[in-house]
Scaffold this active site. Structure first.
Site, PDB file in Angstrom:
ATOM      1  N   HIS A 150      13.184   0.927  16.489  1.00  0.00           N
ATOM      2  CA  HIS A 150      13.637   0.954  15.102  1.00  0.00           C
ATOM      3  C   HIS A 150      14.520   2.184  14.892  1.00  0.00           C
ATOM      4  O   HIS A 150      15.588   2.088  14.306  1.00  0.00           O
ATOM      5  CB  HIS A 150      12.433   0.971  14.158  1.00  0.00           C
TER       6      HIS A 150
ATOM      7  N   LYS B 111      21.029   1.876  16.309  1.00  0.00           N
ATOM      8  CA  LYS B 111      21.375   2.347  14.961  1.00  0.00           C
ATOM      9  C   LYS B 111      22.191   3.641  15.012  1.00  0.00           C
ATOM     10  O   LYS B 111      22.843   3.990  14.034  1.00  0.00           O
ATOM     11  CB  LYS B 111      20.104   2.572  14.126  1.00  0.00           C
TER      12      LYS B 111
ATOM     13  N   HIS C  66      22.094   1.836   9.934  1.00  0.00           N
ATOM     14  CA  HIS C  66      20.937   0.991   9.632  1.00  0.00           C
ATOM     15  C   HIS C  66      21.414  -0.208   8.823  1.00  0.00           C
ATOM     16  O   HIS C  66      21.829  -0.070   7.667  1.00  0.00           O
ATOM     17  CB  HIS C  66      19.893   1.798   8.855  1.00  0.00           C
TER      18      HIS C  66
ATOM     19  N   PHE D 291      10.331  -0.828   4.670  1.00  0.00           N
ATOM     20  CA  PHE D 291       9.628  -0.244   3.524  1.00  0.00           C
ATOM     21  C   PHE D 291       8.520  -1.207   3.085  1.00  0.00           C
ATOM     22  O   PHE D 291       8.718  -2.423   3.040  1.00  0.00           O
ATOM     23  CB  PHE D 291      10.585  -0.018   2.360  1.00  0.00           C
TER      24      PHE D 291
END
Length: 420
Positions: free
Chosen positions: A306, A338, A343, A406
């Site tokens: 991530h 990323k 992102h 999130f």
């Protein structure tokens, strides 16, 4: 019930690194950054003035001008990625059973620019009869990209959106995988898109202190696993993957990029934005994916992490990898693409899955750029191979892609080399 095997037979991508999978992949391997000053809106009063925008894209090469005006940018990007992937798959649309072709396509936010434009106009005309664009709601809602893809091709199979913040498109791919191996469809168009580089998007993330403010050096702002990282760089784009039941793909003579063999899902259940400091959810989701695939930690050669370039997230994910993989963690390659794409929020998982697929196909690992030897974080274990700055050639038998969102949403998929 014996589960069916699922393979990848088509790719599409519109990213800050290129307007096709080929261009995106070439620039990933070259270690190019997609970051530059924002052109979509005036950033004079904003803390962050740069992002990873899609560049030099002529939407009308793919979508009629009149039709494009009815679509939010995120849906335009989604539709273009799907057109590319369907074309790449070589499906004969006259012969294929469209009742058995579905679309599961993710987005984290949806039509935020459309929402911003309409609400600003409404606020400027308070006291008057409200006047909204009749396409306001259809342009804004998060499911509409999946709808437009199915409408374009007449695909009548399962059709819906997944929304789990930055895990959205990995959840879409995982869901499509499960539908296919259960026999609910023969082919599913899956992936994700996002286009949130607008005042509300940048301003909202600035208010959370989530974005890098390295305005004097945008190309080097996304620096996962470096001590000086100061937040993520927002990106926009779309990625699309054609997932197909193996026997169906073989029957039509499809080219096969890789096999999708496992997926995992978990929750941190910890905080609305921060990852669990010990990497609990990340550990659980990778463990679930390995178990689903019937693989051991030592079977994985590459993890596309991530890795957003945030102070807490990078450390917790690296910890989870060491905790779960043990000694095998030091034999695999890790990288965060990323660092180059920024992102991509709801599109991140799809584009990063594509990176894993192409790493498996081509036996090469894209790098994590922008790291300097004197910029090491004492909280990180640099005995891990973060594939800093240069692509590395190696055999890639299987690759794992992590995406976390999130709300504590975690999703993971695993691709491996296809073999009979």
């Amino acid at each position: 019930m014996e589960l069916k095997r699922v393979v990848v037979t088509g790719l599409g991508a519109v990213t800050p690194l290129g307007n096709s999978p080929e261009e995106t992949w070439e620039n990933m391997l070259a270690g190019k950054s997609g970051a530059a000053p924002i052109t979509h809106f005036d950033t004079t009063n904003f803390k962050t003035k740069f992002a990873c925008e899609v560049k030099n894209l002529n939407v009308n090469d793919y979508i009629d001008r009149k039709e494009a005006r009815k679509l939010d940018r995120y849906t335009q990007l989604a539709l273009i990625s799907a057109i590319q992937a369907v074309n790449d798959s070589g499906m004969d649309l006259e012969k294929i059973n469209k009742d058995r072709v579905g679309v599961v396509y993710g987005v984290g936010i949806g039509g935020i620019k459309t929402f911003e434009d309409e609400v600003v106009y409404y606020g400027q005309h308070l006291g008057e009869e409200p006047k909204f664009n009749p396409f306001f709601i259809p342009k804004m809602i998060s499911d509409i990209a999946a709808g437009h893809i199915s409408i374009r091709y007449g695909f009548h199979g399962p059709n819906f959106a997944t929304t789990s913040a930055c895990a959205s498109s990995t959840n879409a791919i995982a869901t499509a995988f499960n539908l296919l191996r259960l026999g609910k469809a023969d082919v599913i168009v899956s992936g994700g898109a996002e286009a949130a580089i607008c005042g509300c998007g940048v301003g909202g993330f600035n208010a959370m202190h989530a974005l890098s403010t390295r305005n004097d050096d945008p190309e080097r702002a996304s620096r996962p696993f470096s001590a000086s990282r100061d937040g993520f760089v927002m990106g926009e784009g779309a990625g699309c993957i054609i997932l197909e039941e193996l026997e169906h793909a073989k029957a039509r003579g499809a080219k096969i990029y890789a096999e999708l063999v496992g997926e995992g899902e978990s929750a941190d259940a910890h905080h609305i934005t921060a990852s669990h400091p010990e990497g609990l959810g990340a550990n659980l989701v990778m463990k679930a994916a390995l178990e689903d695939a019937g693989l051991r930690p030592e079977d994985i050669d590459y993890i596309n992490v991530h890795g957003t370039s945030t102070p807490v997230g990078d450390v917790s994910e690296a910890k989870a990898i060491v905790d779960l993989f043990g000694e095998a963690a030091y034999k695999l390659n890790i990288s965060s693409t990323k660092s180059m794409t920024g992102h991509l929020l709801g599109a991140a998982g799809a584009v990063e899955a594509m990176a894993c697929i192409l790493a498996v196909k081509n036996d090469i690992i894209p790098p994590t750029i922008n790291h300097e030897d004197d910029d090491k974080d004492p909280a990180l274990d640099y005995n891990l191979n973060f594939t800093f700055n240069k692509a590395q050639k190696r055999e890639v038998r299987a690759a794992l892609s992590n995406t976390f969102g999130f709300g504590g949403h975690n999703a993971c998929v695993i691709f491996k080399k296809y073999a009979e």
